[in-house]
Design a protein around this motif. Structure first.
Motif, PDB file in Angstrom:
ATOM      1  N   PHE A  20     -17.354  11.033  26.881  1.00  0.00           N
ATOM      2  CA  PHE A  20     -17.828  10.294  25.382  1.00  0.00           C
ATOM      3  C   PHE A  20     -18.838  11.485  25.166  1.00  0.00           C
ATOM      4  O   PHE A  20     -20.072  11.222  25.327  1.00  0.00           O
ATOM      5  CB  PHE A  20     -18.386   9.305  25.557  1.00  0.00           C
ATOM      6  N   GLY A  21     -18.464  12.788  24.274  1.00  0.00           N
ATOM      7  CA  GLY A  21     -19.271  13.739  24.174  1.00  0.00           C
ATOM      8  C   GLY A  21     -20.423  13.481  23.230  1.00  0.00           C
ATOM      9  O   GLY A  21     -21.511  13.878  23.182  1.00  0.00           O
ATOM     10  N   GLY A  22     -20.090  12.592  21.994  1.00  0.00           N
ATOM     11  CA  GLY A  22     -21.308  12.253  20.987  1.00  0.00           C
ATOM     12  C   GLY A  22     -22.237  11.433  21.557  1.00  0.00           C
ATOM     13  O   GLY A  22     -23.570  11.619  21.328  1.00  0.00           O
ATOM     14  N   ILE A  23     -21.778  10.372  22.627  1.00  0.00           N
ATOM     15  CA  ILE A  23     -22.795   9.534  23.057  1.00  0.00           C
ATOM     16  C   ILE A  23     -23.611  10.176  24.017  1.00  0.00           C
ATOM     17  O   ILE A  23     -24.991  10.151  24.149  1.00  0.00           O
ATOM     18  CB  ILE A  23     -21.907   8.327  23.695  1.00  0.00           C
ATOM     19  N   ALA A  24     -23.091  11.073  24.809  1.00  0.00           N
ATOM     20  CA  ALA A  24     -23.709  11.996  25.812  1.00  0.00           C
ATOM     21  C   ALA A  24     -24.620  12.847  25.190  1.00  0.00           C
ATOM     22  O   ALA A  24     -25.765  12.920  25.648  1.00  0.00           O
ATOM     23  CB  ALA A  24     -22.595  12.702  26.669  1.00  0.00           C
ATOM     24  N   ALA A  25     -24.385  13.459  23.912  1.00  0.00           N
ATOM     25  CA  ALA A  25     -25.308  14.491  23.227  1.00  0.00           C
ATOM     26  C   ALA A  25     -26.539  13.453  22.730  1.00  0.00           C
ATOM     27  O   ALA A  25     -27.696  14.154  22.715  1.00  0.00           O
ATOM     28  CB  ALA A  25     -24.413  14.949  22.210  1.00  0.00           C
ATOM     29  N   SER A  26     -26.178  12.645  22.072  1.00  0.00           N
ATOM     30  CA  SER A  26     -27.290  11.820  21.681  1.00  0.00           C
ATOM     31  C   SER A  26     -28.234  11.156  22.465  1.00  0.00           C
ATOM     32  O   SER A  26     -29.459  11.210  22.394  1.00  0.00           O
ATOM     33  CB  SER A  26     -26.758  10.675  20.496  1.00  0.00           C
ATOM     34  N   ALA A  27     -27.654  10.800  23.733  1.00  0.00           N
ATOM     35  CA  ALA A  27     -28.572  10.236  24.466  1.00  0.00           C
ATOM     36  C   ALA A  27     -29.399  11.409  25.579  1.00  0.00           C
ATOM     37  O   ALA A  27     -30.470  11.099  25.594  1.00  0.00           O
ATOM     38  CB  ALA A  27     -27.721   9.422  25.762  1.00  0.00           C
ATOM     39  N   ALA A  28     -28.645  12.635  25.537  1.00  0.00           N
ATOM     40  CA  ALA A  28     -29.518  13.590  26.067  1.00  0.00           C
ATOM     41  C   ALA A  28     -30.529  13.953  25.239  1.00  0.00           C
ATOM     42  O   ALA A  28     -31.763  14.407  25.763  1.00  0.00           O
ATOM     43  CB  ALA A  28     -28.469  14.487  26.459  1.00  0.00           C
ATOM     44  N   SER A  29     -30.409  13.567  23.925  1.00  0.00           N
ATOM     45  CA  SER A  29     -31.357  14.262  22.941  1.00  0.00           C
ATOM     46  C   SER A  29     -32.467  13.275  22.968  1.00  0.00           C
ATOM     47  O   SER A  29     -33.701  13.671  22.863  1.00  0.00           O
ATOM     48  CB  SER A  29     -30.726  14.647  21.272  1.00  0.00           C
ATOM     49  N   VAL A  30     -32.218  11.857  22.990  1.00  0.00           N
ATOM     50  CA  VAL A  30     -33.124  11.039  23.087  1.00  0.00           C
ATOM     51  C   VAL A  30     -33.942  11.214  24.439  1.00  0.00           C
ATOM     52  O   VAL A  30     -35.140  11.066  24.189  1.00  0.00           O
ATOM     53  CB  VAL A  30     -32.802   9.671  22.848  1.00  0.00           C
ATOM     54  N   ALA A  31     -33.442  11.561  25.548  1.00  0.00           N
ATOM     55  CA  ALA A  31     -34.265  11.865  26.713  1.00  0.00           C
ATOM     56  C   ALA A  31     -35.055  12.983  26.609  1.00  0.00           C
ATOM     57  O   ALA A  31     -36.258  12.831  27.030  1.00  0.00           O
ATOM     58  CB  ALA A  31     -33.200  11.903  27.832  1.00  0.00           C
ATOM     59  N   LYS A  32     -34.701  13.926  25.985  1.00  0.00           N
ATOM     60  CA  LYS A  32     -35.384  15.171  25.766  1.00  0.00           C
ATOM     61  C   LYS A  32     -36.583  14.888  25.049  1.00  0.00           C
ATOM     62  O   LYS A  32     -37.810  15.230  25.248  1.00  0.00           O
ATOM     63  CB  LYS A  32     -34.747  16.075  25.168  1.00  0.00           C
TER      64      LYS A  32
END
Length: 54
Positions: A20-32
């Motif tokens: 799930f690329g979109g979910i992974a990218a958004s979760a990673a950006s929130v984590a950053k």
């Protein structure tokens, strides 16, 4: 706040594993963002929390 950062990082890793690329990218950006906010607040609290009474 560090706990939320770890939570979003784990969500990003799990989403990336399942493709799930979109979910992974958004979760990673929130984590950053949360990690940077945690670091800023930690530095401020360390700087202001150790005052010697005068």
């Amino acid at each position: 706040m560090l706990g939320w950062t770890v939570t979003f990082f784990i969500i990003a890793i799990i989403a990336a594993v399942f493709g799930f690329g979109g979910i992974a990218a958004s979760a990673a950006s929130v984590a950053k963002i949360l990690f940077v906010a945690f670091l800023v607040l930690a530095v401020v609290s360390f700087a202001l929390g150790r005052r010697v009474p005068t």
